[in-house]
Design a protein around this motif. Structure first.
Motif, short mmCIF file in Angstrom:
data_model
loop_
_atom_site.label_atom_id
_atom_site.label_comp_id
_atom_site.label_asym_id
_atom_site.label_seq_id
_atom_site.Cartn_x
_atom_site.Cartn_y
_atom_site.Cartn_z
N GLY A 146 -46.41 27.95 -9.94
CA GLY A 146 -47.24 26.81 -9.62
C GLY A 146 -46.51 25.82 -8.72
N ASN A 147 -47.11 24.64 -8.54
CA ASN A 147 -46.53 23.59 -7.71
C ASN A 147 -45.54 22.78 -8.54
OD1 ASN A 147 -46.73 20.52 -6.84
ND2 ASN A 147 -47.15 21.76 -5.01
N SER A 148 -44.31 22.62 -8.03
CA SER A 148 -43.24 21.97 -8.80
C SER A 148 -43.53 20.49 -9.05
CB SER A 148 -41.91 22.12 -8.07
OG SER A 148 -41.97 21.55 -6.77
N VAL A 149 -44.18 19.81 -8.12
CA VAL A 149 -44.49 18.39 -8.30
C VAL A 149 -45.50 18.19 -9.42
CG1 VAL A 149 -45.44 16.33 -7.21
CG2 VAL A 149 -43.95 17.86 -5.89
N ARG A 150 -46.55 18.99 -9.39
CA ARG A 150 -47.58 18.88 -10.45
C ARG A 150 -47.00 19.29 -11.80
NH1 ARG A 150 -51.17 21.31 -6.33
NH2 ARG A 150 -50.88 23.33 -7.37
N GLN A 151 -46.12 20.27 -11.79
CA GLN A 151 -45.49 20.70 -13.05
C GLN A 151 -44.64 19.58 -13.65
OE1 GLN A 151 -43.38 24.37 -12.29
NE2 GLN A 151 -45.21 25.33 -11.43
N GLN A 152 -43.94 18.83 -12.82
CA GLN A 152 -43.11 17.73 -13.32
C GLN A 152 -43.99 16.63 -13.94
OE1 GLN A 152 -39.67 17.76 -13.40
NE2 GLN A 152 -40.02 15.98 -14.73
N ILE A 153 -45.15 16.38 -13.33
CA ILE A 153 -46.08 15.39 -13.90
C ILE A 153 -46.54 15.84 -15.29
CG2 ILE A 153 -48.35 14.31 -13.61
CD1 ILE A 153 -47.94 14.52 -10.58
N LEU A 154 -46.89 17.11 -15.40
CA LEU A 154 -47.31 17.65 -16.69
C LEU A 154 -46.18 17.61 -17.71
CD1 LEU A 154 -49.44 20.81 -15.73
CD2 LEU A 154 -50.25 18.75 -16.88
N ARG A 155 -45.00 17.95 -17.29
CA ARG A 155 -43.83 17.97 -18.17
C ARG A 155 -43.57 16.58 -18.74
NH1 ARG A 155 -38.83 21.24 -18.05
NH2 ARG A 155 -37.18 20.01 -19.05
N ASP A 156 -43.60 15.58 -17.88
CA ASP A 156 -43.34 14.20 -18.33
C ASP A 156 -44.41 13.75 -19.32
OD1 ASP A 156 -41.12 14.12 -16.72
OD2 ASP A 156 -42.15 13.10 -15.04
N ALA A 157 -45.66 14.11 -19.04
CA ALA A 157 -46.74 13.71 -19.93
C ALA A 157 -46.57 14.34 -21.32
CB ALA A 157 -48.08 14.11 -19.33
N LEU A 158 -46.20 15.62 -21.35
CA LEU A 158 -46.00 16.29 -22.63
C LEU A 158 -44.81 15.70 -23.39
CD1 LEU A 158 -46.65 19.98 -21.54
CD2 LEU A 158 -48.10 18.60 -23.03
N ASN A 159 -43.73 15.40 -22.67
CA ASN A 159 -42.55 14.82 -23.31
C ASN A 159 -42.84 13.43 -23.89
OD1 ASN A 159 -40.51 16.73 -23.24
ND2 ASN A 159 -39.86 16.19 -21.18
N ASN A 160 -43.78 12.74 -23.28
CA ASN A 160 -44.14 11.39 -23.75
C ASN A 160 -45.23 11.42 -24.81
OD1 ASN A 160 -42.31 10.17 -21.98
ND2 ASN A 160 -43.80 10.14 -20.30
N GLY A 161 -45.71 12.61 -25.16
CA GLY A 161 -46.74 12.71 -26.17
C GLY A 161 -48.11 12.31 -25.69
N THR A 162 -48.34 12.41 -24.40
CA THR A 162 -49.61 11.99 -23.80
C THR A 162 -50.63 13.12 -23.81
OG1 THR A 162 -48.38 10.54 -22.31
CG2 THR A 162 -50.69 10.98 -21.75
N ASP A 163 -51.85 12.80 -24.13
CA ASP A 163 -52.94 13.78 -23.99
C ASP A 163 -53.26 13.94 -22.51
OD1 ASP A 163 -53.20 14.24 -26.68
OD2 ASP A 163 -54.68 12.65 -26.96
N ILE A 164 -53.40 15.19 -22.09
CA ILE A 164 -53.57 15.48 -20.67
C ILE A 164 -54.99 15.96 -20.41
CG2 ILE A 164 -52.64 16.77 -18.72
CD1 ILE A 164 -50.18 17.36 -20.52
N ASP A 165 -55.60 15.45 -19.34
CA ASP A 165 -56.91 15.92 -18.93
C ASP A 165 -56.74 17.04 -17.92
OD1 ASP A 165 -59.54 16.31 -18.36
OD2 ASP A 165 -59.83 14.42 -17.26
N LEU A 166 -56.59 18.25 -18.45
CA LEU A 166 -56.38 19.40 -17.57
C LEU A 166 -57.66 19.83 -16.86
CD1 LEU A 166 -54.01 21.49 -19.87
CD2 LEU A 166 -53.39 20.22 -17.82
N GLU A 167 -58.79 19.32 -17.30
CA GLU A 167 -60.06 19.69 -16.68
C GLU A 167 -60.40 18.79 -15.48
OE1 GLU A 167 -61.51 22.29 -17.64
OE2 GLU A 167 -60.58 22.69 -19.58
N SER A 168 -59.51 17.86 -15.17
CA SER A 168 -59.81 16.91 -14.09
C SER A 168 -59.79 17.56 -12.71
CB SER A 168 -58.80 15.76 -14.13
OG SER A 168 -57.48 16.26 -13.86
#
Length: 461
Positions: A146-168
């Motif tokens: 995948g794209n490394s920039v988008r992956q880093q955004i997802l990684r940070d969100a998961l590490n912070n315990g954030t719910d992610i809107d993957l359907e956006s």
């Protein structure tokens, strides 16, 4: 871990995706059933034994693992966690300075990636798994990065315990799939743990035997599945839970291989290093074991729907541990249960008690039957003299002789005595016996006939 052709990625079409929910009890509003919990999960007693008596549970499971696969002293000690994993060539899990660095990183609050596996971490990662289940048709899923920039955004969100809107629409399926592999790759140890490494290699060597008892080159899939079921039972709960979620995802992915071009073997190549390989080793360190590990991962994907059920004999041992022999086990189950290692699982005394109770119950039932027949014979004796009475008396003598003969046998059932005699009586005599005698009545509680037996029932009940 069957050795299967690399191009064969098909998974059994008959299997269906099970619900991830675990339900041990069903609440029932029926007043007649209140106070009696209804067991919904067939592995309820297995889980109960695991949580309440882990030492007994582990001894039970490990004794059956060693029945299936040969684990020398050192390898058995590794499985039990008594010694560290040692690999050929001196390679092994991280140690010393690198282990200290990793332990310091894991202390960082809220970190999911690189931390020991926890249920909280699994809850975060499940967002990725749930999304991927809806996007299984993407070609090259888990293979195309995948794209490394988008992956880093997802990684940070998961590490912070954030719910992610993957359907956006902000993220692509390949971003999510790559991040899932990244999470597994950064775990302190493989998902199946270092302790189980040699056991999985031995499972790959389980082969069938021919009629002469010689080992063949045909994998013994049934024993391999059984051994995996046992090994999965002694995984740490977080590892087992995530493994089930992961294998189910990969199983569903392989079922869509006509669209995504990812067979079970192709998926195994992507995930074996994170699920089976020891950490900090290379392909050269593993040498000839690479093929075994890859094929083993493919086997787990293909048969994932069977691997998270406890073998029948383990269920029975756990049930007997809590309930005793309230219901008799089948002969096959009793043979298997004989391998239970602790006194809690020995059945000899309870089997004898059940046998005695059963014989006592049969004798009591037979006494009730004889009493009911005596009432019938007395009524016949009081009937006015007639050809019909003589015929019934002759029938009485035959029935009496038959019952005396049956009593000499070893604990015959009263039903078989009566039904056996009724089979000898003609239909005409049966009609004569009851049609002209309205006063003859026998309560069902006195003499019960098994359902499905047609002979002799007419007129009795």
């Amino acid at each position: 871990m069957a050795t299967e052709a690399q191009g064969e990625g098909e998974v059994p079409a008959s299997d269906s995706r099970p619900s991830d929910a675990i339900c041990n009890f069903v609440i029932c509003n029926d007043s007649s059933l209140r106070g009696q919990p209804i067991i919904f999960n067939p592995d309820f007693f297995v889980e109960k034994l695991r949580h309440e008596k882990p030492e007994v549970f582990t001894e039970l499971v490990v004794s059956n693992i060693t029945r299936l696969i040969d684990l020398p002293g050192t390898e058995l000690a590794q499985l039990m966690g008594e010694v560290d994993l040692k690999l050929p060539g001196g390679a092994g899990p991280a140690s010393g300075f690198f282990r200290s660095l990793m332990s310091l990183k894991r202390k960082e609050k809220g970190v999911v990636f690189g931390s020991p596996l926890t249920e909280e971490g699994i809850a975060q990662i499940y967002q990725l798994i749930e999304y991927l289940h809806k996007n299984l048709r993407v070609e090259g899923l888990f293979r195309v990065p995948g794209n490394s920039v988008r992956q880093q955004i997802l990684r940070d969100a998961l590490n912070n315990g954030t719910d992610i809107d993957l359907e956006s629409g902000e993220f692509h399926s390949n971003d999510v799939a790559t991040l899932l592999k990244m999470f597994l790759g950064e775990l302190p140890e493989p998902l199946l743990t270092h302790k189980h490494f040699h056991a999985h290699l031995k499972i790959a060597d389980l082969m069938q035997f021919d009629d002469k008892g010689n080992k063949t080159n045909v994998p013994d899939k049934e024993r391999q599945i059984e051994a995996l079921q046992l090994l999965f039972l002694i995984l740490p709960p977080p590892n087992r839970n995530l493994l089930k979620l992961l294998l189910d995802l990969l199983y569903q992915t392989a079922k869509k291989q006509d669209k995504n071009k990812m067979s079970a073997y192709n998926l195994a190549l992507m995930f074996a290093p994170h699920v089976l390989w020891p950490k900090n080793v290379t392909a050269n360190d593993l040498q000839e074991n690479i093929t075994k590990l890859n094929n083993g991962m493919a086997f787990m994907i293909k048969h994932s729907q069977k691997l998270f059920k406890a073998p029948v004999y383990i269920r029975e041992c756990a049930r007997l541990h809590y309930l005793g022999s309230r219901t008799q086990a089948s002969k096959d189950d009793l043979d298997l249960i004989a391998s239970c290692p602790t006194k809690s699982f020995q059945l000899t005394k309870s089997q004898k008690r059940n046998w005695v109770d059963s014989c006592s119950h049969q004798e009591e039932t037979q006494q009730r039957t004889e009493e009911a027949l005596r009432e019938l014979f007395q009524h016949v004796h009081n009937m006015p003299e007639s050809a019909k009475k003589k015929q019934l008396i002759r029938q009485r003598k035959v029935l009496g002789n038959q019952m005396m003969s049956e009593k000499k046998n070893k604990y015959p059932t009263p039903e078989s005595v009566a039904i056996g005699e009724m089979k000898r009586a003609s239909k005409e005599n049966m009609n004569l016996l009851f049609s002209g005698s309205p006063a003859v009545t026998m309560t069902p509680t006195r003499l019960k006939w098994p359902e499905g037996k047609k002979e002799g029932k007419k007129g009795f009940l």
